[in-house]
Write a protein that holds these residues in place. Structure first.
Motif, PDB file in Angstrom:
ATOM      1  N   LEU A   9     -11.966 -36.678  50.054  1.00  0.00           N
ATOM      2  CA  LEU A   9     -12.085 -35.287  50.067  1.00  0.00           C
ATOM      3  C   LEU A   9     -12.831 -34.624  51.092  1.00  0.00           C
ATOM      4  O   LEU A   9     -12.357 -33.564  51.950  1.00  0.00           O
ATOM      5  N   GLY A  10     -13.989 -35.144  51.331  1.00  0.00           N
ATOM      6  CA  GLY A  10     -14.862 -34.910  52.444  1.00  0.00           C
ATOM      7  C   GLY A  10     -14.138 -34.739  53.641  1.00  0.00           C
ATOM      8  O   GLY A  10     -14.281 -33.905  54.516  1.00  0.00           O
ATOM      9  N   ALA A  11     -13.464 -36.103  53.963  1.00  0.00           N
ATOM     10  CA  ALA A  11     -12.712 -36.169  55.246  1.00  0.00           C
ATOM     11  C   ALA A  11     -11.779 -35.098  55.480  1.00  0.00           C
ATOM     12  O   ALA A  11     -11.716 -34.537  56.612  1.00  0.00           O
ATOM     13  N   LEU A  12     -10.985 -34.783  54.541  1.00  0.00           N
ATOM     14  CA  LEU A  12      -9.916 -33.688  54.420  1.00  0.00           C
ATOM     15  C   LEU A  12     -10.549 -32.426  54.930  1.00  0.00           C
ATOM     16  O   LEU A  12     -10.252 -31.672  55.506  1.00  0.00           O
ATOM     17  N   TYR A  13     -11.849 -32.072  54.308  1.00  0.00           N
ATOM     18  CA  TYR A  13     -12.509 -30.795  54.394  1.00  0.00           C
ATOM     19  C   TYR A  13     -12.754 -30.756  55.826  1.00  0.00           C
ATOM     20  O   TYR A  13     -12.632 -29.618  56.452  1.00  0.00           O
ATOM     21  N   PHE A  14     -13.364 -31.672  56.402  1.00  0.00           N
ATOM     22  CA  PHE A  14     -13.909 -31.641  57.726  1.00  0.00           C
ATOM     23  C   PHE A  14     -12.729 -31.467  58.700  1.00  0.00           C
ATOM     24  O   PHE A  14     -12.799 -30.776  59.765  1.00  0.00           O
ATOM     25  N   GLN A  15     -11.541 -32.251  58.451  1.00  0.00           N
ATOM     26  CA  GLN A  15     -10.185 -32.126  58.984  1.00  0.00           C
ATOM     27  C   GLN A  15      -9.798 -30.713  59.091  1.00  0.00           C
ATOM     28  O   GLN A  15      -9.220 -30.250  60.320  1.00  0.00           O
ATOM     29  N   TYR A  16      -9.415 -30.119  57.924  1.00  0.00           N
ATOM     30  CA  TYR A  16      -8.712 -28.890  57.705  1.00  0.00           C
ATOM     31  C   TYR A  16      -9.377 -27.692  57.874  1.00  0.00           C
ATOM     32  O   TYR A  16      -8.909 -26.637  58.226  1.00  0.00           O
TER      33      TYR A  16
ATOM     34  N   GLY B 268     -12.234 -27.988  61.353  1.00  0.00           N
ATOM     35  CA  GLY B 268     -11.509 -28.427  62.700  1.00  0.00           C
ATOM     36  C   GLY B 268     -11.888 -29.572  63.314  1.00  0.00           C
ATOM     37  O   GLY B 268     -11.780 -29.576  64.698  1.00  0.00           O
ATOM     38  N   LEU B 269     -12.159 -30.475  62.783  1.00  0.00           N
ATOM     39  CA  LEU B 269     -12.329 -31.831  63.302  1.00  0.00           C
ATOM     40  C   LEU B 269     -11.205 -33.043  63.101  1.00  0.00           C
ATOM     41  O   LEU B 269     -11.391 -33.525  62.100  1.00  0.00           O
ATOM     42  N   PRO B 270     -10.446 -33.119  63.941  1.00  0.00           N
ATOM     43  CA  PRO B 270      -9.418 -33.922  63.592  1.00  0.00           C
ATOM     44  C   PRO B 270      -9.834 -35.191  64.058  1.00  0.00           C
ATOM     45  O   PRO B 270     -10.813 -35.762  64.827  1.00  0.00           O
ATOM     46  N   PRO B 271      -9.514 -36.193  63.041  1.00  0.00           N
ATOM     47  CA  PRO B 271      -9.617 -37.570  62.899  1.00  0.00           C
ATOM     48  C   PRO B 271      -9.207 -38.682  64.107  1.00  0.00           C
ATOM     49  O   PRO B 271      -8.224 -38.155  64.569  1.00  0.00           O
ATOM     50  N   CYS B 272     -10.237 -39.462  64.669  1.00  0.00           N
ATOM     51  CA  CYS B 272      -9.598 -40.330  65.667  1.00  0.00           C
ATOM     52  C   CYS B 272      -8.859 -41.588  64.682  1.00  0.00           C
ATOM     53  O   CYS B 272      -8.659 -41.598  63.614  1.00  0.00           O
ATOM     54  N   GLN B 273      -8.374 -42.719  65.406  1.00  0.00           N
ATOM     55  CA  GLN B 273      -7.768 -43.759  64.935  1.00  0.00           C
ATOM     56  C   GLN B 273      -8.579 -44.490  63.998  1.00  0.00           C
ATOM     57  O   GLN B 273      -8.397 -44.968  62.976  1.00  0.00           O
ATOM     58  N   LEU B 274     -10.045 -44.565  64.277  1.00  0.00           N
ATOM     59  CA  LEU B 274     -10.704 -45.359  63.518  1.00  0.00           C
ATOM     60  C   LEU B 274     -11.113 -44.525  62.243  1.00  0.00           C
ATOM     61  O   LEU B 274     -11.436 -45.153  61.143  1.00  0.00           O
ATOM     62  N   CYS B 275     -11.160 -43.262  62.373  1.00  0.00           N
ATOM     63  CA  CYS B 275     -11.707 -42.463  61.222  1.00  0.00           C
ATOM     64  C   CYS B 275     -10.309 -42.458  60.144  1.00  0.00           C
ATOM     65  O   CYS B 275     -10.661 -42.828  58.983  1.00  0.00           O
ATOM     66  N   TYR B 276      -9.083 -42.631  60.674  1.00  0.00           N
ATOM     67  CA  TYR B 276      -7.965 -42.803  59.617  1.00  0.00           C
ATOM     68  C   TYR B 276      -8.140 -44.243  59.026  1.00  0.00           C
ATOM     69  O   TYR B 276      -7.973 -44.413  57.920  1.00  0.00           O
ATOM     70  N   TRP B 277      -8.549 -45.271  59.799  1.00  0.00           N
ATOM     71  CA  TRP B 277      -8.429 -46.583  59.323  1.00  0.00           C
ATOM     72  C   TRP B 277      -9.700 -46.700  58.105  1.00  0.00           C
ATOM     73  O   TRP B 277      -9.546 -47.635  57.334  1.00  0.00           O
ATOM     74  N   GLN B 278     -10.859 -45.942  58.433  1.00  0.00           N
ATOM     75  CA  GLN B 278     -11.769 -45.950  57.183  1.00  0.00           C
ATOM     76  C   GLN B 278     -11.442 -45.297  56.158  1.00  0.00           C
ATOM     77  O   GLN B 278     -11.820 -45.595  54.935  1.00  0.00           O
ATOM     78  N   ARG B 279     -10.527 -44.374  56.074  1.00  0.00           N
ATOM     79  CA  ARG B 279      -9.991 -43.786  55.013  1.00  0.00           C
ATOM     80  C   ARG B 279      -8.960 -44.777  54.075  1.00  0.00           C
ATOM     81  O   ARG B 279      -8.998 -44.735  52.775  1.00  0.00           O
ATOM     82  N   TYR B 280      -8.263 -45.886  54.687  1.00  0.00           N
ATOM     83  CA  TYR B 280      -7.412 -46.602  54.138  1.00  0.00           C
ATOM     84  C   TYR B 280      -7.931 -47.137  52.965  1.00  0.00           C
ATOM     85  O   TYR B 280      -7.466 -47.738  51.976  1.00  0.00           O
TER      86      TYR B 280
END
Length: 152
Positions: free
Chosen positions: A19-26, A29-41
């Motif tokens: 939820l924190g990652a989604l908050y920062f993203q949406y 306004g901080l879109p995630p990089c590829q490694l950010c997405y991998w950390q979510r998995y």
């Protein structure tokens, strides 16, 4: 504490990180990089294994939840090193250096660069990036899964 309590705390931790990652993203306004997405998995896996372990008590499922959270911490360590320029990142994720290039070559490198490079720190607090905080939080969540597996 009981196995159920540890499991619920681990699930709350993984859900909170996502939820924190989604908050920062949406909202920030901080879109995630590829490694950010991998950390979510890893946390999606931890949520799945933990939820099933609440329904079907199993130390194996809790161990898998710990491994899933730990995988996020390991990707976070790699990402932290890429951000700090301790080692090279993935070719598809790192902004190219334009030092020593002609203007035409620099423009070409910039145009072919990933949209969100992994080697830039978009946000930090007390000198630590989101990837750094993820390492600590994910390791703690993995520890909660281990404590759940060891408890009755």
């Amino acid at each position: 504490m009981t196995r159920r309590t540890y499991t619920l705390l681990a699930l709350a931790g993984s859900a909170g990180l996502l939820l924190g990652a989604l908050y920062f993203q949406y909202f920030r306004g901080l879109p995630p990089c590829q490694l950010c997405y991998w950390q979510r998995y890893g946390h999606f896996g931890a949520l799945g294994f933990g939820a099933i372990a609440l329904l079907i008590p199993s130390r194996i499922l809790l161990g898998l939840g710990a491994l899933a959270a730990l995988s996020s911490a390991l990707v976070g360590i790699f990402h932290s090193g890429v951000e700090r320029k301790w080692w090279d990142g993935l070719k598809s994720c790192t902004a190219p250096s334009i030092e020593g290039l002609t203007p035409a070559e620099a423009l070409e490198a910039i145009m072919n660069a990933p949209m969100v490079p992994c080697d830039q720190i978009p946000w930090e607090l007390f000198g630590l990036s989101m990837a750094n905080y993820n390492v600590f939080a994910s390791a703690a969540i993995a520890g909660l899964f281990v404590l759940a597996a060891k408890s009755r």
